[in-house]
Design an enzyme around this catalytic site. Structure first.
Site, PDB file in Angstrom:
ATOM      1  CB  THR A 143      -0.785  -0.067   1.097  1.00 18.23           C
ATOM      2  OG1 THR A 143       0.002   0.124   2.389  1.00 18.23           O
ATOM      3  CG2 THR A 143      -1.856  -1.085   1.408  1.00 18.23           C
ATOM      4  CD  GLU A 170      -5.325  -2.811   2.131  1.00 22.43           C
ATOM      5  OE1 GLU A 170      -5.484  -2.348   0.997  1.00 22.43           O
ATOM      6  OE2 GLU A 170      -4.683  -2.314   3.130  1.00 22.43           O
ATOM      7  CE  LYS A 224     -16.815  12.218  15.339  1.00 21.42           C
ATOM      8  NZ  LYS A 224     -16.763  10.985  16.049  1.00 21.42           N
ATOM      9  CD1 TRP A 264     -18.496  12.396  12.744  1.00 25.30           C
ATOM     10  CD2 TRP A 264     -18.225  10.743  11.159  1.00 25.30           C
ATOM     11  NE1 TRP A 264     -17.664  11.347  13.161  1.00 25.30           N
ATOM     12  CE2 TRP A 264     -17.661  10.336  12.299  1.00 25.30           C
ATOM     13  CE3 TRP A 264     -18.463   9.643  10.000  1.00 25.30           C
ATOM     14  CZ2 TRP A 264     -17.320   9.086  12.389  1.00 25.30           C
ATOM     15  CZ3 TRP A 264     -17.815   8.462  10.288  1.00 25.30           C
ATOM     16  CH2 TRP A 264     -17.456   8.162  11.235  1.00 25.30           C
TER      17      TRP A 264
HETATM   18  P1  ADP Z   1      -3.671   3.628  -0.328  1.00 29.20           P
HETATM   19  O1  ADP Z   1      -3.793   4.865  -1.104  1.00 29.20           O
HETATM   20  O2  ADP Z   1      -3.936   3.686   1.200  1.00 29.20           O
HETATM   21  O3  ADP Z   1      -2.112   3.473  -0.421  1.00 29.20           O
HETATM   22  P2  ADP Z   1      -4.885   1.971  -1.935  1.00 29.20           P
HETATM   23  O4  ADP Z   1      -4.363   2.400  -3.077  1.00 29.20           O
HETATM   24  O5  ADP Z   1      -5.184   0.536  -1.733  1.00 29.20           O
HETATM   25  O6  ADP Z   1      -4.196   2.387  -0.723  1.00 29.20           O
HETATM   26  O7  ADP Z   1      -6.192   2.772  -1.783  1.00 29.20           O
HETATM   27  C1  ADP Z   1      -7.382   2.283  -1.200  1.00 29.20           C
HETATM   28  C2  ADP Z   1      -8.359   3.611  -0.551  1.00 29.20           C
HETATM   29  O8  ADP Z   1      -8.505   4.264  -1.830  1.00 29.20           O
HETATM   30  C3  ADP Z   1      -9.662   2.988  -0.483  1.00 29.20           C
HETATM   31  O9  ADP Z   1      -9.706   2.436   0.557  1.00 29.20           O
HETATM   32  C4  ADP Z   1     -10.692   4.294  -0.789  1.00 29.20           C
HETATM   33  O10 ADP Z   1     -10.292   5.024   0.445  1.00 29.20           O
HETATM   34  C5  ADP Z   1      -9.778   4.701  -1.794  1.00 29.20           C
HETATM   35  N1  ADP Z   1     -10.461   4.553  -2.796  1.00 29.20           N
HETATM   36  C6  ADP Z   1     -10.260   3.589  -3.921  1.00 29.20           C
HETATM   37  N2  ADP Z   1     -11.269   3.739  -5.115  1.00 29.20           N
HETATM   38  C7  ADP Z   1     -12.158   4.862  -4.642  1.00 29.20           C
HETATM   39  C8  ADP Z   1     -13.191   5.593  -5.318  1.00 29.20           C
HETATM   40  N3  ADP Z   1     -13.735   5.023  -6.310  1.00 29.20           N
HETATM   41  N4  ADP Z   1     -13.800   6.458  -4.689  1.00 29.20           N
HETATM   42  C9  ADP Z   1     -13.341   6.842  -3.604  1.00 29.20           C
HETATM   43  N5  ADP Z   1     -12.164   6.457  -2.890  1.00 29.20           N
HETATM   44  C10 ADP Z   1     -11.429   5.235  -3.448  1.00 29.20           C
END
Ligand code: ADP
Length: 549
Positions: free
Chosen positions: A180, A324, A434, A439
């Protein structure tokens, strides 16, 4: 009897026999490269032989530090088919993260693009990647960099035999790995088994997900280091579709040219890519008539982008996922009974993150651990489980405890679910604001602000406030020459149409650019660090108007 294991190899086996002439095309620094699935399959076997000669064994990790191109795609099958594990590394990460990731994963061979060799060397020089025995530069010669021992890809693969006997690999064997991006701390490694990747591939091909056919021409703009380009190269191979890889750092002009020249039907990437392409298409003559679907994910698809593509006759397929989850979890396809719904209703559904992909299950729990109602209003944290959802991080017991509950993954996304089952992310648990104990969704506000025609990008963050704990402030990027005073008034008016007064940002800051993470998403962590303690709030307005109604 369970039958043969669920592994990736049969997808390529089929493509080679049934679609031997279907093309794999790449834009590279050396110019355009074209091959067929027939030739491609041979090269993956040569690569497996080369890796075996280099001492790579079943269970070993092989890293890539590359953009989207044909040679990178060769590692997609060449590595897992020998029982080894393909670890794609994000080259946009800071050196310190790259070092951490390579050392944590203990990669034995590292493939690197010529244009990224120096970047890799800078992470390498400061320390050494003890596990790495061979660097391979993705080209036919080696640039002058301090990576040792190093060889070019064509010499490495070179005269190896094109016949390779795939070992009997178990579905539980690890085949892929991705970290990630660390938007929330140190990168965490996620391992993908053959079975996870197999099931994700099959699910992606269905009409309930991306609906890939052999007539399709698929171009992932989403980087191949970002969760296997969302699994698109595997789904495309499984379907026998033509594949187009846009190469190093593609600009809007490159993307437009590839769509036109190769007849791309499905492409995919984060919203910023499409904002760039649409802007380019406004000023240049771009023929997008071949394009059927644009898959948008990684961050919320702005409504304005969905509408603009719609005007061009292109369907936006909004998808949500996580590293994940291999990564796709929901896709915002329209249900059969919404096909004839009013345009606004359809747009609203497409703007949500979508319906859970068949094969997965989800729950949404409120603060007390109760399931929320599916009314589009109540919200809580989204948990998911299924065949392509991991149940642990590599080497991180403390994170495992926090993010998993038995086989359920706690996504950290705060969502609503409507009567039709469409999931909508209202915020990231870390980004939600918040105010006075209530929220405010930063994502909703920024999507609305970005719908204004004078706004190129916007992000909303919470800044500390004595009375309300936190208040929203909008960071806005505009084209040159925009009158910011007028725009602020217009934005306030516009937001008041949809949101209560206490949701209105108490400050509008006009900045040059929103900082991005290594995966191209807005980095609110950076914004909070830079602006979090600055005096951005119109205190009087906040005191008067911030009381939740
Ligand atoms: P990170 O950015 O935490 O390294 P990821 O690339 O796996 O990890 O991103 C996952 C996160 O990206 C999701 O939990 C969500 O918050 C956000 N995300 C992914 N796709 C979308 C979407 N279509 N709309 C809004 N948020 C998204």
């Amino acid at each position: 009897m369970a039958g043969h294991s669920q592994t990736l190899e049969p997808f390529l086996w089929r493509a080679e026999r049934i679609y031997p002439d279907r093309e794999v095309v790449a834009r590279t620094a050396e110019g355009e490269r074209r091959q067929t699935y027939g030739e491609y399959a041979e090269r993956t076997r040569k690569l497996s032989n080369a890796l075996e000669d280099a001492g790579v064994k079943e269970g070993d990790r092989v890293g890539t530090f590359c953009w989207n191109h044909d040679r990178h795609f060769e590692t997609y099958f060449g590595v897992p088919n020998m029982g080894a594990q393909l670890h794609t590394i994000n080259p946009l990460l800071p050196d310190e993260h790259v070092r951490y990731i390579v050392e944590d994963a203990e990669d034995r061979v590292l493939f690197v693009d010529p244009s990224l060799a120096e970047k890799l060397a800078s992470a390498y020089e400061a320390d050494s990647f003890g596990s790495v025995e061979q660097f391979v530069v993705m080209g036919s010669d080696v640039p002058d960099v301090s990576l040792e021992p190093v060889v070019d890809y064509e010499s490495f693969v070179g005269d190896n035999s094109a016949s390779y006997e795939t070992p009997d690999i178990d579905g539980e064997q690890n085949a892929g790995m991705c970290y990630t991006s660390g938007t929330t701390g140190k990168p965490k490694g996620v391992e993908y088994t053959q079975r996870m990747m197999w099931s994700h591939t099959v699910a992606m091909m269905t009409p309930q997900a991306l609906g890939v056919e052999d007539s399709d021409v698929i171009m992932p703009v989403v980087p191949m280091f970002h969760v296997n380009a969302w699994g698109m190269p595997f789904a495309a191979t499984a379907a026998g579709a033509k594949q187009v890889f846009p190469g190093p750092s593609p600009e809007p002009a490159d993307i437009a040219a590839l769509i036109e020249d190769e007849g791309v039907t499905i492409t995919a990437g984060v919203p910023t890519v499409w904002l760039g392409l649409l802007e380019y298409a406004e000023e240049n003559d771009v023929d997008m008539s071949s394009l059927e679907k644009v898959v948008i994910g990684g961050a919320a698809a702005p409504k304005a982008v969905i509408e603009e593509f719609d005007n061009l006759g292109v369907e936006v397929v909004h998808a949500w996922g996580m590293t994940e989850m291999s990564p796709v979890g929901t896709v915002a396809n329209l249900k059969y009974d919404l096909e004839d719904a009013p345009y606004e209703t359809k747009l609203e559904k497409q703007g949500k993150q979508g319906l859970i992909v068949p094969g997965l299950e989800f729950e949404v729990l409120d603060d007390d651990g109760n399931n929320i109602a599916w009314d589009g209003e109540e919200f809580g944290e989204l948990l998911v489980r299924g065949p392509w959802v991991t149940t642990e991080y590599y080497n991180r017991p403390e994170a495992n405890e926090q993010d998993f509950e038995e086989e359920w993954l706690r996504t950290g996304d705060i969502v609503t679910v409507d009567e039709d089952g469409y999931i909508e992310i209202v915020d990231r648990a870390d980004d939600v604001i918040k105010s006075g104990g209530e929220w405010i969704s930063s994502q909703e506000l920024e999507n609305s602000i970005m719908a204004h025609e004078d706004v190129s990008e916007a992000a909303v963050i919470g800044v500390p406030h004595d009375r309300w704990q936190e208040r929203p402030v909008a960071m806005v990027v505009t084209p040159e020459g925009t009158n910011h005073e007028r725009l602020t008034e217009e934005l306030k008016e516009m937001l008041l149409e949809d949101y209560p007064k206490w949701w209105l940002p108490d400050g509008f800051e006009f900045i040059e650019e929103i900082p991005k993470t290594a995966t191209g998403k807005f980095s609110k962590k950076d914004l909070r660090e830079e602006f979090g303690d600055k005096d951005l709030i119109d205190k009087e307005a906040a005191d008067e108007e911030a009381a939740p109604e």
